[in-house]
Design an enzyme around this catalytic site. Structure first.
Site, mmCIF file in Angstrom:
data_model
loop_
_atom_site.group_PDB
_atom_site.id
_atom_site.type_symbol
_atom_site.label_atom_id
_atom_site.label_comp_id
_atom_site.label_asym_id
_atom_site.label_seq_id
_atom_site.Cartn_x
_atom_site.Cartn_y
_atom_site.Cartn_z
ATOM 1 N N TYR A 60 0.657 -1.432 -0.086
ATOM 2 C CA TYR A 60 -0.124 0.617 -0.076
ATOM 3 C C TYR A 60 0.588 1.334 0.662
ATOM 4 C CZ TYR A 60 -3.623 -3.198 1.442
ATOM 5 O OH TYR A 60 -4.020 -4.338 1.476
ATOM 6 N N HIS A 105 -4.560 6.502 -0.989
ATOM 7 C CA HIS A 105 -5.529 5.545 0.504
ATOM 8 C C HIS A 105 -4.173 5.545 0.868
ATOM 9 C CE1 HIS A 105 -9.578 5.179 2.062
ATOM 10 N NE2 HIS A 105 -8.989 3.800 2.414
ATOM 11 N N TYR A 134 -5.057 -1.875 9.605
ATOM 12 C CA TYR A 134 -5.625 -1.221 8.254
ATOM 13 C C TYR A 134 -6.950 -0.638 8.528
ATOM 14 C CZ TYR A 134 -3.034 -5.654 6.271
ATOM 15 O OH TYR A 134 -2.283 -6.581 5.728
ATOM 16 N N ASN A 164 -9.911 0.515 8.065
ATOM 17 C CA ASN A 164 -11.862 0.270 8.488
ATOM 18 C C ASN A 164 -11.160 -0.490 10.657
ATOM 19 O OD1 ASN A 164 -11.681 0.321 6.005
ATOM 20 N ND2 ASN A 164 -12.892 -1.626 5.477
ATOM 21 N N ASN A 215 -14.120 4.850 5.367
ATOM 22 C CA ASN A 215 -14.251 3.786 6.650
ATOM 23 C C ASN A 215 -13.244 3.956 7.824
ATOM 24 O OD1 ASN A 215 -16.899 2.470 5.236
ATOM 25 N ND2 ASN A 215 -14.989 1.616 4.170
#
Length: 243
Positions: A62, A67, A112, A114, A159
């Site tokens: 990532y 994000h 993570y 969320n 989220n």
């Protein structure tokens, strides 16, 4: 946040240890006290610590994606303030330091996006930090590279932000720094867009925004939401508009 109290002297006095405890123990209110000179003979200032959290996903997969700009902002603040991000606590990578005389705790949740609240809630409770958190996250409603500082707000269907608010008992009245990443083009899947890396031009815009974001965070921590923040937001809003 600064609280003025009377003080007989005008000398700086700080504890020898760090403003935050390194090991888990029974929580007490954490402050750094200093007596500073003033026209009226002097006053005592209490600096309340700030918890500054960047949202993102852990792992090389990532790194550099849209994000994860919250993580990148924390890295830039850490580098600018010479803060080592070398401790794991409450499922987060943290670093302890200061901006000026104000103690700060930088955090990158590792559970993570969320589940970001699983780090923010316990860290805020353990260090007895009031709602002087700054949450940093990506925002699709802003053009790529545009920043916005807000004193409060909803989760906007983000989220990670939703998880944080849930772990702060639904409270929404804390500052946040939004980093614009733009909307997905055409009918592109939103998740695919968020996990995509920036184009070269977009990368330049994000890198410039990260540098500007460091100064914005410094201003907010030291001065709160003053006219400088209002001017900052206005300048960001129109920085890509032709004059």
């Amino acid at each position: 946040m600064l609280y003025a109290l009377s003080a007989p002297k005008t000398c700086i006095s700080c504890p020898r240890g760090p403003p935050f405890p390194q090991k888990r123990q029974v929580s007490t209110r954490l402050c750094v006290h200093a007596s500073l000179p003033a026209d009226n003979g002097g006053f005592k200032v209490e600096y309340t610590p700030w918890l500054i959290v960047g949202l993102g996903n852990p792992g090389i997969k990532y790194h550099g994606t849209r994000h994860n700009v919250g993580f990148e902002m924390i890295d830039h603040i850490a580098q600018a303030q010479r803060i080592a991000m070398n401790t794991i606590q409450s499922k987060a990578l943290i670093g302890i330091g200061s901006i000026g005389e104000v103690p700060i705790l930088l955090a990158k949740p590792q559970a993570y996006m969320n589940f970001s609240g699983e780090s923010v809630g316990p860290l805020a409770a353990h260090y007895q930090v009031p709602l002087r958190h700054i949450l940093i996250y990506d925002e699709m409603s802003l053009m790529n590279g545009v920043l916005r500082l807000q004193p409060k707000g909803g989760h906007g269907h983000h989220n990670g932000l939703k998880s944080v608010m849930n772990h702060l008992d639904g409270c929404r009245e804390f500052p946040r720094l939004c980093i614009g990443i733009g909307n997905p083009p055409g009918k592109m899947d939103m998740k695919a867009y968020l996990l995509q890396k920036f184009s070269p031009i977009e990368r330049e815009q994000i890198d410039a925004a990260l540098e500007q974001g460091v100064e914005a965070v410094r201003t907010l921590v030291l001065n709160g939401f003053d006219q400088n923040i209002s001017r900052f937001n206005m300048g960001q809003k129109y920085k890509y508009h032709a004059v």
